[in-house]
Scaffold this motif. Structure first.
Motif, PDB file in Angstrom:
ATOM      1  N   ALA A 171       0.831  -1.208   0.000  1.00 16.65           N
ATOM      2  CA  ALA A 171       0.000   0.000   0.000  1.00 16.65           C
ATOM      3  C   ALA A 171       0.865   1.258   0.000  1.00 16.65           C
ATOM      4  O   ALA A 171       0.578   2.216  -0.730  1.00 16.65           O
ATOM      5  CB  ALA A 171      -0.947  -0.006   1.200  1.00 16.65           C
ATOM      6  N   ALA A 172       1.926   1.251   0.773  1.00 20.29           N
ATOM      7  CA  ALA A 172       2.835   2.402   0.814  1.00 20.29           C
ATOM      8  C   ALA A 172       3.544   2.587  -0.530  1.00 20.29           C
ATOM      9  O   ALA A 172       3.689   3.719  -1.016  1.00 20.29           O
ATOM     10  CB  ALA A 172       3.858   2.231   1.932  1.00 20.29           C
ATOM     11  N   LEU A 173       3.965   1.491  -1.141  1.00 14.63           N
ATOM     12  CA  LEU A 173       4.630   1.567  -2.449  1.00 14.63           C
ATOM     13  C   LEU A 173       3.673   2.051  -3.538  1.00 14.63           C
ATOM     14  O   LEU A 173       4.072   2.789  -4.441  1.00 14.63           O
ATOM     15  CB  LEU A 173       5.228   0.208  -2.812  1.00 14.63           C
ATOM     16  CG  LEU A 173       6.413  -0.235  -1.962  1.00 14.63           C
ATOM     17  CD1 LEU A 173       6.720  -1.707  -2.192  1.00 14.63           C
ATOM     18  CD2 LEU A 173       7.631   0.632  -2.234  1.00 14.63           C
ATOM     19  N   VAL A 174       2.423   1.647  -3.437  1.00 10.09           N
ATOM     20  CA  VAL A 174       1.418   2.095  -4.411  1.00 10.09           C
ATOM     21  C   VAL A 174       1.162   3.591  -4.250  1.00 10.09           C
ATOM     22  O   VAL A 174       1.082   4.322  -5.249  1.00 10.09           O
ATOM     23  CB  VAL A 174       0.118   1.268  -4.277  1.00 10.09           C
ATOM     24  CG1 VAL A 174      -1.031   1.912  -5.042  1.00 10.09           C
ATOM     25  CG2 VAL A 174       0.348  -0.158  -4.767  1.00 10.09           C
ATOM     26  N   ARG A 175       1.055   4.061  -3.020  1.00  9.96           N
ATOM     27  CA  ARG A 175       0.861   5.509  -2.817  1.00  9.96           C
ATOM     28  C   ARG A 175       2.066   6.295  -3.353  1.00  9.96           C
ATOM     29  O   ARG A 175       1.913   7.359  -3.949  1.00  9.96           O
ATOM     30  CB  ARG A 175       0.602   5.819  -1.339  1.00  9.96           C
ATOM     31  CG  ARG A 175      -0.839   5.534  -0.923  1.00  9.96           C
ATOM     32  CD  ARG A 175      -1.151   6.050   0.464  1.00  9.96           C
ATOM     33  NE  ARG A 175      -0.521   5.268   1.502  1.00  9.96           N
ATOM     34  CZ  ARG A 175      -0.977   4.091   1.936  1.00  9.96           C
ATOM     35  NH1 ARG A 175      -2.063   3.567   1.403  1.00  9.96           N
ATOM     36  NH2 ARG A 175      -0.354   3.441   2.894  1.00  9.96           N
ATOM     37  N   GLU A 176       3.254   5.750  -3.174  1.00 12.09           N
ATOM     38  CA  GLU A 176       4.462   6.362  -3.729  1.00 12.09           C
ATOM     39  C   GLU A 176       4.377   6.387  -5.267  1.00 12.09           C
ATOM     40  O   GLU A 176       4.737   7.390  -5.898  1.00 12.09           O
ATOM     41  CB  GLU A 176       5.681   5.549  -3.272  1.00 12.09           C
ATOM     42  CG  GLU A 176       7.014   6.117  -3.633  1.00 12.09           C
ATOM     43  CD  GLU A 176       8.135   5.251  -3.070  1.00 12.09           C
ATOM     44  OE1 GLU A 176       8.882   4.670  -3.876  1.00 12.09           O
ATOM     45  OE2 GLU A 176       8.247   5.151  -1.833  1.00 12.09           O
TER      46      GLU A 176
END
Length: 164
Positions: A122-127
């Motif tokens: 999820a964090a990588l997708v937001r990035e």
């Protein structure tokens, strides 16, 4: 070993200047999606304990989301003229997701393992939303926004099982 085909690009009339960078970002998240699909199915197949059926079904309902993400992402790679690096071996070599906790047995252990790794995704997708938007590709950013919304919902469903 990757073949020369993966470095090849194809003509695309989509007018986005930084296609190579965007394709690279997309392929990284494609690897992560493929990895998390298998991790979620592993939890589905191996969960034990008093909440077995509930978690078995929850994990089975989440796993196809990663197939959907992979399809959206891989098709965007192709639209931009790239080659989607979508084999299991490519995913294993390129994933940013930590190894699954293979010692997990009961429901809470599997839930915690999935929460940890899906939260990383999820964090990588937001990035990726920010990166692709900054590179001038609002359509790819929108795809990642769609992935982010469902991923956050899945995290909510999972975390509800381990919160007091």
């Amino acid at each position: 070993m990757p073949t020369a085909t993966h470095e090849k690009t194809f003509k695309s009339s989509i007018a986005i200047p930084e296609k190579a960078q965007i394709i690279e970002i997309l392929n990284k998240r494609l690897a992560d999606s493929t990895d998390l699909k298998t991790q979620t199915k592993h939890a589905h197949w191996n969960v034990k304990g008093k909440d077995f059926i509930q978690l078995h079904e929850l994990f089975d309902s989440i796993a196809p989301h990663f197939d959907e993400y992979a399809d959206l992402i891989a098709e965007r790679v192709a639209q931009l003229g790239g080659v989607a690096k979508g084999t299991l071996r490519e995913a294993a070599g390129a994933t940013s997701i930590p190894e699954y906790d293979l010692s997990a047995v009961d429901g809470p252990e599997h839930v915690k393992a999935l929460v940890k790794n899906i939260a990383k995704f999820a964090a990588l997708v937001r990035e990726a939303i920010d990166q692709t938007d900054e590179l001038g590709d609002k359509d790819t950013a929108d795809i990642f926004t769609e992935v982010s919304r469902q991923t956050d919902k899945d995290l909510w469903f999972l975390e509800a099982h381990i919160q007091a």
